[in-house]
Design an enzyme around this catalytic site. Sequence first.
Site, short mmCIF file in Angstrom:
data_model
loop_
_atom_site.label_atom_id
_atom_site.label_comp_id
_atom_site.label_asym_id
_atom_site.label_seq_id
_atom_site.Cartn_x
_atom_site.Cartn_y
_atom_site.Cartn_z
N TYR A 1 -8.24 22.89 21.53
CA TYR A 1 -7.35 22.25 22.19
C TYR A 1 -6.19 21.53 21.52
O TYR A 1 -5.43 20.68 22.09
CB TYR A 1 -7.89 21.51 23.56
N HIS B 1 -12.51 -3.79 2.95
CA HIS B 1 -10.79 -3.67 3.33
C HIS B 1 -10.65 -3.38 4.70
O HIS B 1 -10.12 -4.42 5.54
CB HIS B 1 -10.40 -2.83 2.26
N TYR C 1 -20.09 12.32 19.82
CA TYR C 1 -19.40 13.57 19.16
C TYR C 1 -17.97 13.22 18.98
O TYR C 1 -17.28 14.08 18.05
CB TYR C 1 -19.47 14.58 20.43
N HIS D 1 -2.56 2.30 8.75
CA HIS D 1 -3.59 1.43 8.06
C HIS D 1 -3.84 0.11 8.57
O HIS D 1 -2.87 -0.56 8.94
CB HIS D 1 -3.34 1.39 6.52
N HIS E 1 -6.62 -3.52 9.52
CA HIS E 1 -7.72 -4.34 9.18
C HIS E 1 -8.55 -4.48 10.52
O HIS E 1 -9.00 -5.74 10.95
CB HIS E 1 -7.30 -5.59 8.43
N GLU F 1 0.84 -1.23 0.00
CA GLU F 1 -0.15 -0.16 0.04
C GLU F 1 1.01 1.42 0.03
O GLU F 1 0.30 2.33 0.58
CB GLU F 1 -0.84 -0.04 1.16
ZN ZN Z 1 -4.95 -3.26 3.82
#
Ligand code: ZN
Length: 212
Positions: A211, A158, A116, A95, A97, A76
């Site tokens: 903040y 994904h 929120y 990233h 999963h 990736e």
């Molecule tokens: Zn992935």
Amino acid sequence: MIAAERGLRMGLVTAGRRLLALGLSPATSGNLSVRAKNGYLITPSGAAYDTLSPEDMVFMGDDWTHSGGQRPASSEWRLHRDIYRRRAEAGAVVHVHSPAATTLACLRRPIPSFHYEVAFAGGKDIRCADYATFGTQELSDRALAALEQRRACLLANHGAIVFDADIERAVRLAERIEHLARLYWQALQVGEPVLLDDAEMARVVEKFASYG
Ligand SMILES: [Zn+2]
């Protein structure tokens, strides 16, 4: 290796172990990177976070190509490269999963303003990027679109991707997204959660920004 780069590499090792300990990175799924001088450092392909050392991290240079002589970079790498190119505020990308976020991603269900803290991602919702095959430029393009004015999004069928100023913050944001995904999923078991309106979410985004 200069001391600053050594520190960044060590930060990736620590972050990977934390994701593993939190259960956010089952098997060898996911990848991490940090912006470095004249490029970025990324975890190698097929990396098991508990076996990685600082030297295993792959440097990708300013011409955004592999520097060679090391293990291949995560598949990736385009996604990470494009975030650093397009989002000046990005210092690290995570990233995952992770189970709850990926469950919603498989339903192609964005996370709306049911809590929120959704504003931690930068806006009133956490989008789900359209599906594209892993490791492709198409996936990167779709993720970047879903990240417009956001620091996190789901990736259809994904997982999820987040970025922040540094690796510690990015890991924390991935953890928050997973927590929110689990809460939203749980709330859906009982009924349709009540959503906060746009004005309230804008107020929360503003408060978070103030903040720092
Ligand atoms: Zn992935």
